[in-house]
Design a protein around this motif. Structure first.
Motif, mmCIF file in Angstrom:
data_model
loop_
_atom_site.group_PDB
_atom_site.id
_atom_site.type_symbol
_atom_site.label_atom_id
_atom_site.label_comp_id
_atom_site.label_asym_id
_atom_site.label_seq_id
_atom_site.Cartn_x
_atom_site.Cartn_y
_atom_site.Cartn_z
ATOM 1 N N LEU A 140 8.276 12.167 -8.314
ATOM 2 C CA LEU A 140 7.338 13.261 -8.081
ATOM 3 C C LEU A 140 7.262 14.148 -9.483
ATOM 4 O O LEU A 140 8.330 14.629 -9.646
ATOM 5 C CB LEU A 140 7.996 14.233 -7.039
ATOM 6 N N VAL A 141 6.163 14.014 -10.138
ATOM 7 C CA VAL A 141 5.963 14.473 -11.556
ATOM 8 C C VAL A 141 6.338 16.116 -11.881
ATOM 9 O O VAL A 141 6.320 16.647 -12.879
ATOM 10 C CB VAL A 141 4.990 13.951 -12.362
ATOM 11 N N ASN A 142 5.985 16.920 -10.815
ATOM 12 C CA ASN A 142 6.003 18.346 -10.829
ATOM 13 C C ASN A 142 7.500 18.652 -10.399
ATOM 14 O O ASN A 142 7.503 19.513 -9.534
ATOM 15 C CB ASN A 142 5.220 19.122 -10.032
ATOM 16 N N THR A 143 8.497 17.924 -10.859
ATOM 17 C CA THR A 143 10.042 18.348 -10.636
ATOM 18 C C THR A 143 10.587 17.895 -11.850
ATOM 19 O O THR A 143 10.142 17.177 -12.793
ATOM 20 C CB THR A 143 10.395 17.453 -9.558
ATOM 21 N N ASN A 144 12.076 18.276 -11.887
ATOM 22 C CA ASN A 144 12.822 17.780 -13.036
ATOM 23 C C ASN A 144 13.261 16.370 -12.784
ATOM 24 O O ASN A 144 13.290 15.485 -13.987
ATOM 25 C CB ASN A 144 14.158 18.867 -13.061
ATOM 26 N N ASP A 145 13.715 15.957 -11.807
ATOM 27 C CA ASP A 145 14.106 14.739 -11.623
ATOM 28 C C ASP A 145 14.189 13.840 -10.005
ATOM 29 O O ASP A 145 14.942 13.097 -9.612
ATOM 30 C CB ASP A 145 15.403 14.229 -12.156
ATOM 31 N N ALA A 146 12.991 14.118 -9.417
ATOM 32 C CA ALA A 146 12.876 13.885 -7.996
ATOM 33 C C ALA A 146 12.105 12.722 -7.988
ATOM 34 O O ALA A 146 11.223 12.337 -8.759
ATOM 35 C CB ALA A 146 12.100 14.814 -7.363
ATOM 36 N N PHE A 147 12.470 11.768 -7.232
ATOM 37 C CA PHE A 147 11.951 10.491 -6.987
ATOM 38 C C PHE A 147 11.684 10.001 -5.492
ATOM 39 O O PHE A 147 12.490 10.668 -4.818
ATOM 40 C CB PHE A 147 12.661 9.376 -7.924
ATOM 41 N N THR A 148 11.050 9.016 -5.226
ATOM 42 C CA THR A 148 10.947 8.383 -3.730
ATOM 43 C C THR A 148 10.495 6.899 -3.993
ATOM 44 O O THR A 148 10.262 6.566 -5.192
ATOM 45 C CB THR A 148 9.879 9.008 -2.920
ATOM 46 N N GLY A 149 10.802 6.333 -2.960
ATOM 47 C CA GLY A 149 10.582 4.798 -2.937
ATOM 48 C C GLY A 149 11.328 4.324 -1.881
ATOM 49 O O GLY A 149 11.712 4.780 -0.708
ATOM 50 N N LEU A 150 11.381 2.758 -1.797
ATOM 51 C CA LEU A 150 11.834 1.785 -1.002
ATOM 52 C C LEU A 150 12.897 1.001 -1.880
ATOM 53 O O LEU A 150 12.761 0.661 -2.937
ATOM 54 C CB LEU A 150 11.023 0.816 -0.436
ATOM 55 N N GLU A 159 0.775 -1.305 -0.104
ATOM 56 C CA GLU A 159 -0.154 0.002 0.074
ATOM 57 C C GLU A 159 1.101 1.196 0.230
ATOM 58 O O GLU A 159 1.698 1.114 0.777
ATOM 59 C CB GLU A 159 -1.056 0.033 1.227
ATOM 60 N N VAL A 160 0.667 2.149 -0.958
ATOM 61 C CA VAL A 160 1.465 3.333 -1.183
ATOM 62 C C VAL A 160 0.400 4.708 -1.013
ATOM 63 O O VAL A 160 -0.522 4.833 -1.667
ATOM 64 C CB VAL A 160 2.115 3.555 -2.379
ATOM 65 N N VAL A 161 0.820 5.614 0.042
ATOM 66 C CA VAL A 161 0.124 6.645 0.249
ATOM 67 C C VAL A 161 0.895 7.875 0.045
ATOM 68 O O VAL A 161 2.021 8.218 0.366
ATOM 69 C CB VAL A 161 -0.281 6.826 1.493
ATOM 70 N N ASN A 162 0.679 8.903 -0.966
ATOM 71 C CA ASN A 162 1.187 10.035 -1.399
ATOM 72 C C ASN A 162 1.044 11.418 -0.226
ATOM 73 O O ASN A 162 -0.272 11.520 -0.071
ATOM 74 C CB ASN A 162 0.561 10.599 -2.789
ATOM 75 N N LEU A 163 1.882 11.514 0.618
ATOM 76 C CA LEU A 163 1.667 12.360 1.642
ATOM 77 C C LEU A 163 1.991 13.819 1.061
ATOM 78 O O LEU A 163 1.926 14.871 2.091
ATOM 79 C CB LEU A 163 2.922 12.063 2.683
ATOM 80 N N THR A 164 2.272 14.011 -0.079
ATOM 81 C CA THR A 164 2.479 15.413 -0.529
ATOM 82 C C THR A 164 1.164 16.240 -0.978
ATOM 83 O O THR A 164 0.155 15.982 -0.986
ATOM 84 C CB THR A 164 3.276 15.755 -1.712
ATOM 85 N N ALA A 165 1.291 17.675 -0.811
ATOM 86 C CA ALA A 165 0.072 18.428 -0.990
ATOM 87 C C ALA A 165 -0.190 18.697 -2.584
ATOM 88 O O ALA A 165 -1.405 18.774 -3.063
ATOM 89 C CB ALA A 165 0.360 19.863 -0.524
ATOM 90 N N ALA A 166 0.959 18.590 -3.513
ATOM 91 C CA ALA A 166 0.599 19.174 -4.849
ATOM 92 C C ALA A 166 1.693 18.244 -5.679
ATOM 93 O O ALA A 166 2.324 19.169 -6.767
ATOM 94 C CB ALA A 166 0.620 20.458 -5.141
ATOM 95 N N GLN A 167 2.077 17.007 -5.525
ATOM 96 C CA GLN A 167 3.057 16.468 -6.359
ATOM 97 C C GLN A 167 2.472 14.963 -6.511
ATOM 98 O O GLN A 167 2.466 14.200 -5.721
ATOM 99 C CB GLN A 167 4.355 16.211 -5.451
ATOM 100 N N PRO A 168 1.961 14.903 -7.800
ATOM 101 C CA PRO A 168 1.403 13.596 -8.164
ATOM 102 C C PRO A 168 2.630 12.800 -8.377
ATOM 103 O O PRO A 168 3.769 13.215 -8.621
ATOM 104 C CB PRO A 168 0.575 14.058 -9.468
ATOM 105 N N PHE A 169 2.651 11.234 -8.108
ATOM 106 C CA PHE A 169 3.452 10.508 -8.360
ATOM 107 C C PHE A 169 3.020 9.935 -9.756
ATOM 108 O O PHE A 169 2.042 9.500 -10.048
ATOM 109 C CB PHE A 169 3.500 9.310 -7.227
ATOM 110 N N SER A 170 4.201 9.451 -10.275
ATOM 111 C CA SER A 170 4.201 8.504 -11.437
ATOM 112 C C SER A 170 3.470 7.147 -11.140
ATOM 113 O O SER A 170 3.631 6.925 -10.012
ATOM 114 C CB SER A 170 5.444 8.685 -12.367
ATOM 115 N N PRO A 171 3.030 6.567 -12.479
ATOM 116 C CA PRO A 171 2.623 5.031 -11.855
ATOM 117 C C PRO A 171 3.702 4.281 -10.981
ATOM 118 O O PRO A 171 5.068 4.233 -11.373
ATOM 119 C CB PRO A 171 2.576 4.394 -13.224
#
Length: 242
Positions: free
Chosen positions: A140-150, A52-64
């Motif tokens: 984090l698609v409203n950035t140049n090359d930011a990402f997150t994960g495990l 289960e993955v939860v996006n904790l940001t206010a205005a940063q959609p995650f890519s699939p």
């Protein structure tokens, strides 16, 4: 490959008959049958994990979101150059190369981007449990090359119905300068370019310094203060369900 119990009995009976009659033949057959049945059961067992993955940001959609099961390797290492597969995902949100990575045993992907404040659940099923690890990545698609994960979380000791929960920070792939300029960001804030094979940044993975935005003086930025994010940016819960 699955074998029926009748076939196992037939094979054992033939083997014992070849050894001659014995008062212990029946007991031996029962013991051998039990042992073989257990072994075949272990071979046929599937191990299933719900992620289960939860996006904790206010205005940063995650890519699939991409999730992979593996026993070796890592998706990234702080201080080392990003792989091409990670670069493609971190700059443009395309996770296909990560899903097809050589170390991948099983993989799953969300069908669509994950909006801020929302969650998605993915399922991984594998026949391997020893040294099993799960990794996850999303841009984090409203950035140049930011990402997150495990990165290579060991789940081999999780019991059925047991869970582990982690939060994670935003990372910088280090492959594209964080200009925030028009035409360079693939998310809805800009709808600009995604992956570009040219690397014009530090060329190693690091913690992301965050968004500056036009509101804080970066005049050529297409981002506003709403696109800023605090760490952690994602919460992930892994539950073994089978």
């Amino acid at each position: 490959m699955r074998f029926s119990k009748s076939l196992i009995i037939l094979a054992l009976s033939a083997g014992l008959a070849a050894c001659g009659d014995s008062d212990k033949s029946s007991d031996n057959m029962d013991e051998a049958l039990e042992e073989m049945t257990m072994e075949m059961g272990e071979m046929a067992t599937n191990h299933q994990f719900m992620v289960e993955v939860v996006n904790l940001t206010a205005a940063q959609p995650f890519s699939p979101v991409a999730v992979i099961a593996h026993t070796e390797g890592m998706l990234w290492k702080i201080g080392e150059p990003a792989s091409e597969a990670l670069e493609i995902m971190a700059e443009g949100g395309d996770n296909s190369e990560l899903l097809a990575a050589e170390m991948t045993m099983q993989a799953a992907s969300a069908e669509s981007p994950l909006p801020p404040g929302e969650q998605v659940t993915l399922t991984l099923t594998t026949g391997e449990l020893d040294s099993l690890k799960i990794s996850l990545a999303t841009m984090l698609v409203n950035t140049n090359d930011a990402f997150t994960g495990l990165n290579a979380i060991d789940v081999s000791s999780l019991a059925v119905n047991e869970s582990l929960s982690r939060t994670s920070f935003a990372y910088d792939a280090g492959t594209e300068a964080n200009t925030e300029a028009q035409g360079t960001i693939p998310g809805p804030a800009d709808s600009g370019e995604g992956y570009n094979e040219m690397r014009d940044d530090i060329n190693h993975v690091a913690m992301h310094p965050g968004v500056v935005s036009q509101d804080d003086g970066l005049t050529n930025s297409v981002l506003t203060s709403q696109h800023k994010f605090d760490n952690p940016v994602v919460r992930i819960t892994i539950t073994r369900t089978q």
